[in-house]
Design a protein around this motif. Sequence first.
Motif, PDB file in Angstrom:
ATOM      1  N   GLY A  94    -101.881 -28.080 -40.129  1.00 28.19           N
ATOM      2  CA  GLY A  94    -100.794 -28.549 -40.975  1.00 28.19           C
ATOM      3  C   GLY A  94    -101.278 -29.626 -41.918  1.00 28.19           C
ATOM      4  O   GLY A  94    -102.476 -29.860 -42.067  1.00 28.19           O
ATOM      5  N   ILE A  95    -100.337 -30.297 -42.530  1.00 32.67           N
ATOM      6  CA  ILE A  95    -100.668 -31.272 -43.577  1.00 32.67           C
ATOM      7  C   ILE A  95    -101.521 -32.426 -43.048  1.00 32.67           C
ATOM      8  O   ILE A  95    -102.578 -32.707 -43.608  1.00 32.67           O
ATOM      9  CB  ILE A  95     -99.385 -31.757 -44.283  1.00 32.67           C
ATOM     10  N   PRO A  96    -101.133 -33.134 -41.952  1.00 29.38           N
ATOM     11  CA  PRO A  96    -101.954 -34.284 -41.541  1.00 29.38           C
ATOM     12  C   PRO A  96    -103.287 -33.916 -40.904  1.00 29.38           C
ATOM     13  O   PRO A  96    -104.203 -34.721 -40.904  1.00 29.38           O
ATOM     14  CB  PRO A  96    -101.073 -35.039 -40.541  1.00 29.38           C
ATOM     15  N   THR A  97    -103.419 -32.703 -40.361  1.00 31.89           N
ATOM     16  CA  THR A  97    -104.653 -32.353 -39.661  1.00 31.89           C
ATOM     17  C   THR A  97    -105.660 -31.631 -40.537  1.00 31.89           C
ATOM     18  O   THR A  97    -106.829 -31.999 -40.579  1.00 31.89           O
ATOM     19  CB  THR A  97    -104.362 -31.457 -38.444  1.00 31.89           C
ATOM     20  N   THR A  98    -105.208 -30.607 -41.221  1.00 31.81           N
ATOM     21  CA  THR A  98    -106.132 -29.763 -41.979  1.00 31.81           C
ATOM     22  C   THR A  98    -105.800 -29.724 -43.466  1.00 31.81           C
ATOM     23  O   THR A  98    -106.469 -29.030 -44.216  1.00 31.81           O
ATOM     24  CB  THR A  98    -106.134 -28.325 -41.416  1.00 31.81           C
ATOM     25  N   GLY A  99    -104.749 -30.439 -43.875  1.00 33.25           N
ATOM     26  CA  GLY A  99    -104.351 -30.434 -45.273  1.00 33.25           C
ATOM     27  C   GLY A  99    -103.675 -29.148 -45.707  1.00 33.25           C
ATOM     28  O   GLY A  99    -103.443 -28.941 -46.893  1.00 33.25           O
ATOM     29  N   ASN A 100    -103.344 -28.293 -44.748  1.00 36.74           N
ATOM     30  CA  ASN A 100    -102.739 -26.999 -45.056  1.00 36.74           C
ATOM     31  C   ASN A 100    -101.233 -27.161 -45.217  1.00 36.74           C
ATOM     32  O   ASN A 100    -100.536 -27.493 -44.270  1.00 36.74           O
ATOM     33  CB  ASN A 100    -103.055 -26.005 -43.937  1.00 36.74           C
ATOM     34  N   SER A 101    -100.729 -26.926 -46.416  1.00 34.48           N
ATOM     35  CA  SER A 101     -99.291 -27.048 -46.653  1.00 34.48           C
ATOM     36  C   SER A 101     -98.573 -25.707 -46.521  1.00 34.48           C
ATOM     37  O   SER A 101     -97.353 -25.646 -46.628  1.00 34.48           O
ATOM     38  CB  SER A 101     -99.030 -27.639 -48.035  1.00 34.48           C
ATOM     39  N   GLU A 102     -99.326 -24.636 -46.253  1.00 39.19           N
ATOM     40  CA  GLU A 102     -98.728 -23.306 -46.137  1.00 39.19           C
ATOM     41  C   GLU A 102     -98.134 -23.036 -44.756  1.00 39.19           C
ATOM     42  O   GLU A 102     -97.179 -22.280 -44.626  1.00 39.19           O
ATOM     43  CB  GLU A 102     -99.766 -22.231 -46.464  1.00 39.19           C
ATOM     44  N   ILE A 103     -98.724 -23.650 -43.706  1.00 40.03           N
ATOM     45  CA  ILE A 103     -98.269 -23.386 -42.343  1.00 40.03           C
ATOM     46  C   ILE A 103     -98.636 -24.580 -41.464  1.00 40.03           C
ATOM     47  O   ILE A 103     -99.622 -25.261 -41.726  1.00 40.03           O
ATOM     48  CB  ILE A 103     -98.887 -22.082 -41.775  1.00 40.03           C
ATOM     49  N   SER A 104     -97.813 -24.832 -40.467  1.00 40.96           N
ATOM     50  CA  SER A 104     -98.186 -25.821 -39.451  1.00 40.96           C
ATOM     51  C   SER A 104     -97.981 -25.195 -38.083  1.00 40.96           C
ATOM     52  O   SER A 104     -97.062 -24.390 -37.880  1.00 40.96           O
ATOM     53  CB  SER A 104     -97.392 -27.118 -39.596  1.00 40.96           C
ATOM     54  N   ILE A 105     -98.863 -25.562 -37.165  1.00 39.24           N
ATOM     55  CA  ILE A 105     -98.805 -25.067 -35.787  1.00 39.24           C
ATOM     56  C   ILE A 105     -98.951 -26.274 -34.879  1.00 39.24           C
ATOM     57  O   ILE A 105     -99.921 -27.029 -34.991  1.00 39.24           O
ATOM     58  CB  ILE A 105     -99.925 -24.044 -35.500  1.00 39.24           C
ATOM     59  N   ALA A 106     -97.960 -26.454 -33.992  1.00 42.92           N
ATOM     60  CA  ALA A 106     -97.978 -27.623 -33.116  1.00 42.92           C
ATOM     61  C   ALA A 106     -97.634 -27.225 -31.680  1.00 42.92           C
ATOM     62  O   ALA A 106     -96.806 -26.350 -31.448  1.00 42.92           O
ATOM     63  CB  ALA A 106     -96.989 -28.670 -33.606  1.00 42.92           C
ATOM     64  N   HIS A 107     -98.296 -27.904 -30.742  1.00 42.52           N
ATOM     65  CA  HIS A 107     -97.991 -27.789 -29.310  1.00 42.52           C
ATOM     66  C   HIS A 107     -97.112 -28.979 -28.974  1.00 42.52           C
ATOM     67  O   HIS A 107     -97.438 -30.118 -29.335  1.00 42.52           O
ATOM     68  CB  HIS A 107     -99.295 -27.828 -28.504  1.00 42.52           C
ATOM     69  N   MET A 108     -95.993 -28.718 -28.295  1.00 48.77           N
ATOM     70  CA  MET A 108     -95.051 -29.800 -28.012  1.00 48.77           C
ATOM     71  C   MET A 108     -94.565 -29.758 -26.569  1.00 48.77           C
ATOM     72  O   MET A 108     -94.495 -28.696 -25.963  1.00 48.77           O
ATOM     73  CB  MET A 108     -93.838 -29.699 -28.939  1.00 48.77           C
ATOM     74  N   ILE A 109     -94.242 -30.938 -26.058  1.00 48.19           N
ATOM     75  CA  ILE A 109     -93.579 -31.047 -24.759  1.00 48.19           C
ATOM     76  C   ILE A 109     -92.399 -31.991 -24.946  1.00 48.19           C
ATOM     77  O   ILE A 109     -92.575 -33.173 -25.268  1.00 48.19           O
ATOM     78  CB  ILE A 109     -94.519 -31.563 -23.653  1.00 48.19           C
ATOM     79  N   ALA A 110     -91.195 -31.428 -24.782  1.00 47.74           N
ATOM     80  CA  ALA A 110     -89.967 -32.226 -24.895  1.00 47.74           C
ATOM     81  C   ALA A 110     -89.553 -32.638 -23.488  1.00 47.74           C
ATOM     82  O   ALA A 110     -89.361 -31.785 -22.622  1.00 47.74           O
ATOM     83  CB  ALA A 110     -88.868 -31.411 -25.553  1.00 47.74           C
ATOM     84  N   PRO A 111     -89.409 -33.946 -23.247  1.00 53.41           N
ATOM     85  CA  PRO A 111     -89.028 -34.397 -21.909  1.00 53.41           C
ATOM     86  C   PRO A 111     -87.574 -34.028 -21.595  1.00 53.41           C
ATOM     87  O   PRO A 111     -86.803 -33.709 -22.501  1.00 53.41           O
ATOM     88  CB  PRO A 111     -89.205 -35.915 -21.989  1.00 53.41           C
ATOM     89  N   PRO A 112     -87.204 -34.078 -20.313  1.00 50.73           N
ATOM     90  CA  PRO A 112     -85.810 -33.822 -19.949  1.00 50.73           C
ATOM     91  C   PRO A 112     -84.875 -34.780 -20.701  1.00 50.73           C
ATOM     92  O   PRO A 112     -85.225 -35.937 -20.942  1.00 50.73           O
ATOM     93  CB  PRO A 112     -85.769 -34.104 -18.446  1.00 50.73           C
TER      94      PRO A 112
END
Length: 120
Positions: free
Chosen positions: A26-44
Amino acid sequence: MKKYFVQKSPFVVPTSDGKLIEEHHGIPTTGNSEISIAHMIAPPHWSEPFQTPEFDEYTYVISGKKQFIIEGEIVTLETGQSIKIEKNTRVQYSNPFEEPCEYIAICKPAFDFMKVHRED
């Protein structure tokens, strides 16, 4: 020149609500503004404000459950399920359940704080 890139150091987005966000592309990691892929964990018992983003968002639940309020309709995704929410749709993401929810989020074009339009 290599025609691939292995992400070994995702950007951990600072949060104040206990949610883990590891952006792999994505934008902050690879400068890619076309797509972002993130792994997330939402707490209870986590939730965030309603938003109306200018990007499509796909979510795949790895474990647990995640709740969406989409244009007033409550939708719950469980382990192994996925959803696509079209851009310019009013949505709220939450985990009102007792267990963490681990998931992958893909935004196209890439997630952008200036284009998510969170409500106060």
